[in-house]
Scaffold this active site. Structure first.
Site, PDB file in Angstrom:
ATOM      1  N   LYS A  50       0.856  -1.196   0.000  1.00  0.00           N
ATOM      2  CA  LYS A  50       0.000   0.000   0.000  1.00  0.00           C
ATOM      3  C   LYS A  50       0.884   1.236   0.000  1.00  0.00           C
ATOM      4  O   LYS A  50       1.820   1.344   0.789  1.00  0.00           O
ATOM      5  CB  LYS A  50      -0.889  -0.009   1.244  1.00  0.00           C
ATOM      6  CG  LYS A  50      -1.798   1.209   1.346  1.00  0.00           C
ATOM      7  CD  LYS A  50      -2.752   1.075   2.511  1.00  0.00           C
ATOM      8  CE  LYS A  50      -2.217   1.653   3.793  1.00  0.00           C
ATOM      9  NZ  LYS A  50      -2.028   3.110   3.775  1.00  0.00           N
ATOM     10  N   ASP A  92      -3.559   4.370  -1.588  1.00  0.00           N
ATOM     11  CA  ASP A  92      -4.450   4.799  -0.501  1.00  0.00           C
ATOM     12  C   ASP A  92      -4.385   6.328  -0.351  1.00  0.00           C
ATOM     13  O   ASP A  92      -3.712   6.837   0.533  1.00  0.00           O
ATOM     14  CB  ASP A  92      -3.972   4.077   0.774  1.00  0.00           C
ATOM     15  CG  ASP A  92      -4.715   4.475   2.035  1.00  0.00           C
ATOM     16  OD1 ASP A  92      -5.852   4.950   1.939  1.00  0.00           O
ATOM     17  OD2 ASP A  92      -4.141   4.280   3.128  1.00  0.00           O
ATOM     18  N   LYS A 129      -7.290   8.266  -0.289  1.00  0.00           N
ATOM     19  CA  LYS A 129      -8.493   8.674   0.443  1.00  0.00           C
ATOM     20  C   LYS A 129      -9.073   9.999  -0.064  1.00  0.00           C
ATOM     21  O   LYS A 129      -9.199  10.976   0.689  1.00  0.00           O
ATOM     22  CB  LYS A 129      -8.182   8.831   1.941  1.00  0.00           C
ATOM     23  CG  LYS A 129      -7.693   7.574   2.625  1.00  0.00           C
ATOM     24  CD  LYS A 129      -7.618   7.786   4.130  1.00  0.00           C
ATOM     25  CE  LYS A 129      -7.103   6.573   4.863  1.00  0.00           C
ATOM     26  NZ  LYS A 129      -5.660   6.337   4.664  1.00  0.00           N
ATOM     27  N   ASP A 137     -13.640  15.156  -1.932  1.00  0.00           N
ATOM     28  CA  ASP A 137     -13.773  16.506  -2.493  1.00  0.00           C
ATOM     29  C   ASP A 137     -15.111  16.558  -3.229  1.00  0.00           C
ATOM     30  O   ASP A 137     -15.894  15.600  -3.153  1.00  0.00           O
ATOM     31  CB  ASP A 137     -12.574  16.781  -3.422  1.00  0.00           C
ATOM     32  CG  ASP A 137     -12.240  18.274  -3.528  1.00  0.00           C
ATOM     33  OD1 ASP A 137     -13.189  19.089  -3.616  1.00  0.00           O
ATOM     34  OD2 ASP A 137     -11.049  18.625  -3.545  1.00  0.00           O
ATOM     35  N   THR A 178      -9.844   4.058  11.419  1.00  0.00           N
ATOM     36  CA  THR A 178      -9.668   3.177  12.586  1.00  0.00           C
ATOM     37  C   THR A 178      -9.007   3.912  13.757  1.00  0.00           C
ATOM     38  O   THR A 178      -8.898   3.373  14.846  1.00  0.00           O
ATOM     39  CB  THR A 178      -8.850   1.921  12.202  1.00  0.00           C
ATOM     40  OG1 THR A 178      -7.816   2.308  11.303  1.00  0.00           O
ATOM     41  CG2 THR A 178      -9.720   0.911  11.521  1.00  0.00           C
ATOM     42  N   ARG A 234       3.156  -0.395  10.697  1.00  0.00           N
ATOM     43  CA  ARG A 234       4.220  -0.418  11.704  1.00  0.00           C
ATOM     44  C   ARG A 234       4.538  -1.783  12.300  1.00  0.00           C
ATOM     45  O   ARG A 234       5.726  -2.077  12.515  1.00  0.00           O
ATOM     46  CB  ARG A 234       3.899   0.623  12.790  1.00  0.00           C
ATOM     47  CG  ARG A 234       4.027   2.054  12.250  1.00  0.00           C
ATOM     48  CD  ARG A 234       3.305   3.060  13.095  1.00  0.00           C
ATOM     49  NE  ARG A 234       1.853   2.943  12.971  1.00  0.00           N
ATOM     50  CZ  ARG A 234       0.976   3.749  13.571  1.00  0.00           C
ATOM     51  NH1 ARG A 234       1.416   4.724  14.353  1.00  0.00           N
ATOM     52  NH2 ARG A 234      -0.314   3.583  13.385  1.00  0.00           N
TER      53      ARG A 234
END
Ligand code: C5P
Length: 231
Positions: A32, A59, A61, A64, A119, A210
């Site tokens: 990603k 990704d 996102k 608009d 999340t 991570r």
């Protein structure tokens, strides 16, 4: 349905991202690219990773007005990515426009999914800052239903909500779930988390950043996630 583990390459430069992923040698994890890396390197990093044979989720996102999102998606459709996303909060007008823009003249297109609630958003922020009074799960399910109704392929949600999304929107509707941590792992800024093994029931794709990129042995961490999620 292709279940898989997606590694979030949240690095500030292309050199670091490529150096990281090249450690995996013959293995080609689904990766990603998020805003950090894309804004640093632009489409070149997409080409570099696709050229190495990785499947790729871009990704960005988008959120608009419909016309802007449609035009941006038309630009992104020229990149050979496998999955892109938008915020469901942009409403069904924006989601339908995104789908239109993303569809190439030959009818093909990358998968298009919608972020429901991040999340990192917890129930307090939902109520006190976003002024949404219904519970988190209801919000996520309503956003997912809108996305399905707009013709999208699935949603980004927490693994805690994924099985319910499938109940509401159908088993073929994709659930892509960040907020995945190994047992006892540091949640960081994520609020709604689950382990890879627990995510197995409802998620099609788990996204892990991570816990893999900052592990002492990233390949072992990736293998552990794959083993727990895919068996
Ligand atoms: O490091 P970590 O595993 O928390 O990374 C999760 C990745 O998934 C990040 O790149 C983050 O931007 C992304 N993401 C998320 N929540 C969403 C959508 C995407 O955490 N709702």
């Amino acid at each position: 349905m292709n279940k898989d583990v997606i590694i979030a390459l949240d690095f500030p430069t292309g050199v670091e991202a490529v150096e990281f992923i090249d450690q995996f040698k013959g293995r080609k994890p689904f990766v990603k690219i998020g805003m950090e890396l894309y804004f640093a390197e632009g489409p070149d990093i997409v080409r570099a990773l696709k050229g190495r044979g990785h499947r790729l989720f871009l990704d960005l996102k988008l959120h608009d007005i419909p016309n802007t999102v449609k035009r941006t998606m038309a630009v992104l459709s020229k990149l050979d990515v496998d999955m892109v996303n938008i915020h469901a909060a942009g409403t069904s007008a924006m989601m339908s426009a995104a789908l239109e823009g993303l569809t190439r003249p030959d009818g093909s297109r990358p998968l298009l999914i919608a972020v429901t609630q991040l999340t990192s958003t917890g129930p307090e922020a939902l109520k006190d800052e976003l002024l949404i009074d219904v519970p988190m799960e209801e919000t996520v399910l309503a956003y997912a239903k809108n996305a399905a109704w707009s013709g999208l392929d699935g949603v980004v949600c927490s693994p805690l909500e994924a099985a319910k999304v499938k109940e509401r929107c159908g088993t073929g509707f994709l659930t892509v779930t960040p907020g995945v941590r190994f047992d006892g792992g540091d949640a960081g800024d994520q609020k709604r988390v689950m382990t890879p093994a627990m995510a197995r029931a409802g998620s099609d794709y788990i996204v892990m950043g991570r816990p893999i990129t900052q592990a002492p042995d990233p390949i072992a961490a990736y293998e552990q996630a794959v083993e727990a999620f895919l068996g």
